[in-house]
Design an enzyme around this catalytic site. Structure first.
Site, mmCIF file in Angstrom:
data_model
loop_
_atom_site.group_PDB
_atom_site.id
_atom_site.type_symbol
_atom_site.label_atom_id
_atom_site.label_comp_id
_atom_site.label_asym_id
_atom_site.label_seq_id
_atom_site.Cartn_x
_atom_site.Cartn_y
_atom_site.Cartn_z
ATOM 1 N N LYS A 123 7.457 114.810 -2.095
ATOM 2 C CA LYS A 123 7.201 114.924 -3.543
ATOM 3 C C LYS A 123 5.919 115.725 -3.784
ATOM 4 O O LYS A 123 5.865 116.596 -4.650
ATOM 5 C CB LYS A 123 7.104 113.523 -4.173
ATOM 6 C CG LYS A 123 8.461 112.813 -4.238
ATOM 7 C CD LYS A 123 8.381 111.321 -4.551
ATOM 8 C CE LYS A 123 9.775 110.692 -4.446
ATOM 9 N NZ LYS A 123 9.800 109.239 -4.628
ATOM 10 N N GLN A 180 5.477 104.380 -5.327
ATOM 11 C CA GLN A 180 6.634 104.384 -4.428
ATOM 12 C C GLN A 180 7.093 102.960 -4.119
ATOM 13 O O GLN A 180 6.277 102.089 -3.799
ATOM 14 C CB GLN A 180 6.275 105.150 -3.133
ATOM 15 C CG GLN A 180 7.429 105.364 -2.181
ATOM 16 C CD GLN A 180 8.500 106.325 -2.702
ATOM 17 O OE1 GLN A 180 8.253 107.162 -3.568
ATOM 18 N NE2 GLN A 180 9.701 106.213 -2.183
ATOM 19 N N ASP A 190 9.123 107.978 -13.392
ATOM 20 C CA ASP A 190 10.182 107.349 -12.594
ATOM 21 C C ASP A 190 11.236 106.706 -13.499
ATOM 22 O O ASP A 190 12.346 106.415 -13.047
ATOM 23 C CB ASP A 190 9.555 106.235 -11.731
ATOM 24 C CG ASP A 190 9.664 106.515 -10.247
ATOM 25 O OD1 ASP A 190 10.544 107.308 -9.852
ATOM 26 O OD2 ASP A 190 8.870 105.941 -9.500
HETATM 27 N N1 GUN Z 1 11.996 104.386 -3.566
HETATM 28 C C1 GUN Z 1 13.218 104.921 -3.358
HETATM 29 N N2 GUN Z 1 13.548 105.749 -4.365
HETATM 30 C C2 GUN Z 1 12.511 105.735 -5.227
HETATM 31 C C3 GUN Z 1 12.263 106.401 -6.465
HETATM 32 O O1 GUN Z 1 13.071 107.177 -6.995
HETATM 33 N N3 GUN Z 1 11.054 106.138 -7.037
HETATM 34 C C4 GUN Z 1 10.154 105.274 -6.483
HETATM 35 N N4 GUN Z 1 9.019 105.071 -7.144
HETATM 36 N N5 GUN Z 1 10.366 104.646 -5.343
HETATM 37 C C5 GUN Z 1 11.534 104.882 -4.714
#
Ligand code: GUN
Length: 282
Positions: A50, A94, A117
């Site tokens: 990311k 995350q 998110d």
């Molecule tokens: N863990 C797995 N997929 C995601 C996501 O799209 N966002 C976040 N914050 N954590 C994740």
């Protein structure tokens, strides 16, 4: 029938290039803060991808890495600090978080204007109302991929395998908004194969390698594979038996190179939109 490949990598590239072009003249870059707690290897890889994408496409990115032992209070303080930070337009914590942390309390503490998110209760409530502010990244990417086939969605039977808050549930809401008939299957579904066989659209998101086999797929179905499991030999494997299912599907996403890159593109899209709203540009 041999399925056409839904090339998420290529589609994501186009989206990211377009955003990079639009923000190239901006004095203040859209800023994303990622918060990683602990050392979960998969989470580390996702967060790093990311941040790499942010830098490559002209965003400001801040990578915050906190110890596994962090308290809920300390993590809430970090979120509060980022909520107030003018350089940050989007905050991503995350998941999963360690057991001492109440995940929902953290997601609820993120300022809705920075909730790129889309997991804040306000964002999810608006999504259900059909008036979304931020759509969760993976479900948004899944819908984008399905639409890119050019197939009509209205009236189609979509079967989602997996009911997570991150993927399954929001994808179900989005497909309902596209006028699909939606079935959500999960670990207690009594006859998974029978349900999946009815599907015109299959979205597999459980993390069970090759769960969806050729025998379970209707001829001509669109198959979206969200699963990514790391095998003992280091390769990534999806929830769909790609080699078998591609003989029956009309469209299929590969793993890797399908949904994964779309999640990142949608995160940049959401952060770009957050920055536009906060800075009142564009
Ligand atoms: N863990 C797995 N997929 C995601 C996501 O799209 N966002 C976040 N914050 N954590 C994740």
């Amino acid at each position: 029938m041999v399925a056409k490949i839904l090339d998420g990598k290529k589609i994501a590239e186009g989206i990211k290039e377009k955003i990079a072009g639009e923000i190239s003249g901006w004095k203040k870059k859209p800023g994303l803060a990622t918060v990683l707690v602990g050392d979960n290897p998969a989470s580390k890889v996702y967060v790093s991808m990311k941040n790499v994408a942010c830098k490559k496409y002209g965003f400001y990115s801040r990578e915050i890495h906190l110890p596994e032992s962090i308290s809920q209070k300390q993590l809430l303080e970090k979120v509060a600090e980022l909520n107030k930070d003018d350089a940050i337009h989007g905050i991503l914590v995350q998941l999963p978080l360690p057991p001492q942390i109440d995940e929902n309390a953290i997601l609820s503490a993120i300022k809705p204007e920075k909730d790129v998110d889309g997991f804040h209760p306000e964002s999810l409530g608006k999504l259900i109302q059909g008036n979304p502010s931020f759509v969760p990244c993976t479900p948004r990417g899944v819908i984008h991929l399905i639409k890119s086939t050019g197939e009509k969605l209205e009236g189609k039977h979509a079967v989602i395998i997996g009911r997570s808050n991150i993927v399954g549930k929001p994808t179900a809401i989005l497909l309902l908004q596209e006028n699909c008939t939606v079935t959500v299957c999960h670990s207690r579904t009594t006859n998974l194969a029978e349900e999946v066989k009815k599907a015109d659209i299959i979205v597999a998101a459980v993390g069970k390698p090759k769960l969806v086999t050729k025998e379970m797929v209707k001829q001509g179905a669109v198959v979206i594979d969200v699963g990514t499991t790391k095998l003992a030999d280091g390769r990534l494997c999806g929830d769909v038996d790609f080699e078998g299912v591609k003989e029956k599907a009309s469209w299929i996403t590969p793993v890797p190179g399908g949904v994964g890159p779309m999640t990142i593109a949608m995160l940049l899209q959401n952060t770009f939109e957050a920055a536009k709203r906060i800075e009142k540009t564009g």
